[in-house]
Write an enzyme that holds these catalytic residues in place. Structure first.
Site, PDB file in Angstrom:
ATOM      1  N   LEU A  39       0.845  -1.202   0.000  1.00 33.81           N
ATOM      2  CA  LEU A  39       0.000   0.000   0.000  1.00 33.81           C
ATOM      3  C   LEU A  39       0.883   1.256   0.000  1.00 33.81           C
ATOM      4  O   LEU A  39       2.092   1.165   0.148  1.00 33.81           O
ATOM      5  CB  LEU A  39      -0.904  -0.024   1.235  1.00 33.81           C
ATOM      6  CG  LEU A  39      -2.003  -1.092   1.216  1.00 33.81           C
ATOM      7  CD1 LEU A  39      -2.541  -1.344   2.619  1.00 33.81           C
ATOM      8  CD2 LEU A  39      -3.132  -0.679   0.277  1.00 33.81           C
ATOM      9  N   GLY A  40       0.260   2.420  -0.124  1.00 41.17           N
ATOM     10  CA  GLY A  40       1.030   3.668  -0.026  1.00 41.17           C
ATOM     11  C   GLY A  40       1.220   4.392  -1.349  1.00 41.17           C
ATOM     12  O   GLY A  40       1.643   5.543  -1.372  1.00 41.17           O
ATOM     13  N   GLY A 182      13.791  18.432 -17.694  1.00 40.24           N
ATOM     14  CA  GLY A 182      12.767  19.082 -16.877  1.00 40.24           C
ATOM     15  C   GLY A 182      13.347  19.606 -15.577  1.00 40.24           C
ATOM     16  O   GLY A 182      13.858  18.842 -14.772  1.00 40.24           O
ATOM     17  N   GLY A 184      11.740  20.821 -13.062  1.00 36.05           N
ATOM     18  CA  GLY A 184      10.632  20.930 -12.101  1.00 36.05           C
ATOM     19  C   GLY A 184      11.090  20.366 -10.777  1.00 36.05           C
ATOM     20  O   GLY A 184      12.299  20.290 -10.496  1.00 36.05           O
ATOM     21  N   VAL A 239      14.809  18.522 -25.387  1.00 40.87           N
ATOM     22  CA  VAL A 239      15.522  17.335 -25.850  1.00 40.87           C
ATOM     23  C   VAL A 239      14.719  16.750 -27.003  1.00 40.87           C
ATOM     24  O   VAL A 239      13.500  16.549 -26.872  1.00 40.87           O
ATOM     25  CB  VAL A 239      15.659  16.315 -24.703  1.00 40.87           C
ATOM     26  CG1 VAL A 239      16.171  14.983 -25.215  1.00 40.87           C
ATOM     27  CG2 VAL A 239      16.587  16.872 -23.617  1.00 40.87           C
ATOM     28  N   GLY A 274       6.970  15.881 -15.920  1.00 43.48           N
ATOM     29  CA  GLY A 274       5.633  15.949 -15.339  1.00 43.48           C
ATOM     30  C   GLY A 274       4.995  14.568 -15.251  1.00 43.48           C
ATOM     31  O   GLY A 274       5.585  13.571 -15.680  1.00 43.48           O
ATOM     32  N   ASP A 314      -4.253  12.532  -7.607  1.00 33.94           N
ATOM     33  CA  ASP A 314      -3.564  12.908  -8.853  1.00 33.94           C
ATOM     34  C   ASP A 314      -4.403  12.693 -10.106  1.00 33.94           C
ATOM     35  O   ASP A 314      -4.158  13.320 -11.131  1.00 33.94           O
ATOM     36  CB  ASP A 314      -2.284  12.067  -9.022  1.00 33.94           C
ATOM     37  CG  ASP A 314      -1.115  12.583  -8.188  1.00 33.94           C
ATOM     38  OD1 ASP A 314      -1.334  13.449  -7.324  1.00 33.94           O
ATOM     39  OD2 ASP A 314       0.026  12.108  -8.418  1.00 33.94           O
ATOM     40  N   ALA A 322       0.859  14.744  -2.425  1.00 30.32           N
ATOM     41  CA  ALA A 322       0.340  13.705  -1.535  1.00 30.32           C
ATOM     42  C   ALA A 322      -0.656  14.270  -0.526  1.00 30.32           C
ATOM     43  O   ALA A 322      -1.711  13.668  -0.277  1.00 30.32           O
ATOM     44  CB  ALA A 322       1.500  13.037  -0.810  1.00 30.32           C
ATOM     45  N   HIS A 446      12.909  32.778  20.411  1.00 26.05           N
ATOM     46  CA  HIS A 446      14.224  33.228  19.964  1.00 26.05           C
ATOM     47  C   HIS A 446      15.291  32.295  20.527  1.00 26.05           C
ATOM     48  O   HIS A 446      15.212  31.929  21.701  1.00 26.05           O
ATOM     49  CB  HIS A 446      14.486  34.651  20.458  1.00 26.05           C
ATOM     50  CG  HIS A 446      15.854  35.139  20.131  1.00 26.05           C
ATOM     51  ND1 HIS A 446      16.197  35.564  18.861  1.00 26.05           N
ATOM     52  CD2 HIS A 446      16.981  35.228  20.885  1.00 26.05           C
ATOM     53  CE1 HIS A 446      17.480  35.905  18.868  1.00 26.05           C
ATOM     54  NE2 HIS A 446      17.971  35.708  20.085  1.00 26.05           N
TER      55      HIS A 446
END
Ligand code: FAD
Ligand code: NAD
Length: 467
Positions: A39-40, A182, A184, A239, A274, A314, A322, A446
């Site tokens: 899973l995941g 890319g 990105g 490319v 992408g 997605d 995510a 601080h």
């Protein structure tokens, strides 16, 4: 007889498994179908988690190589054990995927292994690894099938020398020359990993800047800092092909507008231009769902055009992140249970886990200009932050954008140490529709990096103090 569920979720990534857990918590009889062994989804298996494990380890390696001596830490000869580094990454993945398995069980969700396919209204067929089919009936079907790498025409992925991120997180040797297509988020993250481990990295980017969607000032600063670290960028170029016939790959590039050809040598080429929604063999036609030209399934509060079919993560519109998929999963389960599930798309943070990190939430300055929105801006450099200076982490700045009249925070952009953690404060503030003055008047400990966020917020009204 098919097994009957309130909710059947197809896909066990962050969207799917969070939807499943929430549905289980709300007392709905739930199944989550996943075709991977574990899973995941992309995130845990080949995305967020393995890439962050490598970013962390390679950052420590670089620290040891470049900064330890200056801090009075003397080591013997520094050596890279790539196999071990990959091993600790695999351990992180294993632990977390098993954790999801446990969470599904704990919340009484059935984890069904196999490929799911919608077979008409309220019907899902699962084909397991042996080809055996099982039919499930579902009052609600949630599509959470995620995304896959966008291919680049003319460049064939062989998984060994011409790779995607799936393989770039598991290379067996450090490539001498790595070319990334890319600039990105994957290009910058995995480019950083392999540069730190010893590769000569060149990034070819179609647009004229790195991370094109990012705030312009941050993008400029990022490029400068990454170049200082040794990444080389070929901007405004594309490319056209990769010749794999020889021992060295020959990467043909040309200007984005055409012409001005240049050939780059490479041992490995990583295609990261992408990702696109993944819906292969999903049976969407059986319920009349038609994805758009880019493969995206549209939604209205996660409902698709087909009754009883929902979509998250997605594979639907919005950022491919995510935590966005997780939030949609939770909200979708709540809607199915008749509750008011909600996602605030204006307050979803975006983090690039390079060094320094880059984080943003809300609008960029360019977007506000485009909208004709009247805004004020406060900015504070880490060079003037006491913790940044103590830790010798002085690159970067915090920038906060607020409405000129109401002072409501409209966006924040941070490039600097722990930017990914610092942005949470601003995301929370935006969730509460806070004004920049709310952050400016909140006491911050601080010496912390978070004081830079406070000082930037003070800067919106022109009363920054620590410069
Ligand atoms: P996915 O995680 O893709 O999960 C979908 C699952 O559905 C997959 O496991 C797939 O096997 C399964 N599936 C598909 N079709 C079927 C079917 N028919 N039957 C059964 N199962 C099916 N995002 C971040 O927010 N932070 C990061 O740091 C980050 N790093 C990333 C690094 C890399 C290298 C990559 C590639 C991505 C990264 N992402 C990151 C993006 C993140 O992984 C995705 O946004 C997220 O995984 C989307 O979740 P999802 O549930 O929609 O889809
Ligand atoms: P991306 O969209 O971040 O970047 C792709 C880059 O490739 C862009 O800069 C684009 O202009 C460029 N490009 C497109 N076509 C090109 C071409 N033909 N030649 C040269 N450059 C070209 O995509 P990615 O880096 O592949 O990542 C995929 C997705 O995974 C992202 O959408 C992101 O949401 C997700 N992700 C997130 C994280 C994170 O949150 N830290 C990390 C990795 C991946």
């Amino acid at each position: 007889m098919s097994e009957a569920y309130d909710v059947v979720i197809i896909g066990g990534g962050p969207g799917g498994y969070n939807c499943a857990i929430r549905a289980g918590q709300l007392g709905l009889k739930t199944a989550c179908i996943e075709m991977r062994e574990t899973l995941g989804g992309t995130c845990l298996n080949v995305g967020c988690i393995p890439s962050k494990a490598l970013l962390h380890a390679s950052e420590l390696y670089e620290e040891a190589r470049t900064n330890f001596a200056d801090m009075g830490i003397e080591t013997g000869e520094l050596k890279l054990n790539l196999e071990k580094m990959m091993g600790q990454k695999d351990d992180a993945v294993k632990g977390l995927t098993q954790g999801v398995e446990f969470l599904l069980k704990k919340n009484k969700v059935d984890h069904i292994r196999g490929k799911g396919r919608i077979a008409g209204k309220g019907k899902v067929v699962v084909t397991d690894a042996d080809g055996k089919e099982t039919e499930l009936s579902a009052k609600n079907i949630v599509i959470a099938t995620g995304s896959e790498v966008t291919p680049l025409p003319g460049v064939e992925i062989d998984g060994e020398r011409v790779v995607t991120s799936d393989q770039a997180i598991a290379l067996k040797e450090v490539p001498e020359k790595l070319v990334l297509i890319g600039a990105g988020v994957i290009g910058l993250e995995l480019g950083s990993v392999w540069r730190r481990l010893g590769s000569e990295v060149t990034v070819v980017e179609f647009m004229d800047r790195v991370m094109p969607g990012m705030d312009g000032e941050v993008s400029k600063q990022a490029k400068r800092l990454f170049e200082k670290q040794g990444l080389s960028f070929k901007l405004g170029r594309k490319v056209t092909s990769v010749d794999t016939s020889g021992k060295t790959l020959k990467v043909s590039t040309e200007a984005a507008k055409g012409g001005d050809e240049e050939i780059l040598d490479a041992d490995v080429v990583l295609v990261c231009i992408g990702r696109r929604p993944y819906t292969e063999g999903l049976g969407l036609e059986t319920v009349g769902i038609e994805p758009d030209k880019r493969g995206v399934i549209a939604n209205d509060h996660w409902k698709t055009s087909a009754e009883g079919v929902w979509v998250i993560g997605d594979v639907t519109s919005g950022a491919m992140l995510a935590h966005k998929a997780e939030d949609e999963g939770t909200a979708c389960a709540e809607r199915i249970a008749g509750k008011a599930g909600h996602v605030n798309y204006d307050a979803i943070p975006n983090v690039v886990y390079t060094y320094p990190e880059i984080a943003s939430v809300g609008a960029t300055e360019e977007q506000l200009k485009e909208q004709g929105r009247d805004y004020k801006l406060g900015k504070f450099p880490f060079m003037a932050n006491s913790r940044g200076r103590t830790n010798h982490q002085t690159d970067g700045f915090v920038k906060i954008l607020a409405d000129a009249k109401t002072d409501e925070i409209l966006g924040a952009h941070i490039i600097g140490p722990s930017a990914g953690e610092l942005i949470a404060e601003v995301a929370l503030a935006m969730e509460f529709k806070a004004a920049s003055e709310d952050i400016a008047r909140t006491c911050h400990a601080h010496p912390t990096l978070s004081e830079a966020v406070r000082q930037a917020a003070m800067g919106v009204e022109g009363w920054t103090m620590q410069m």
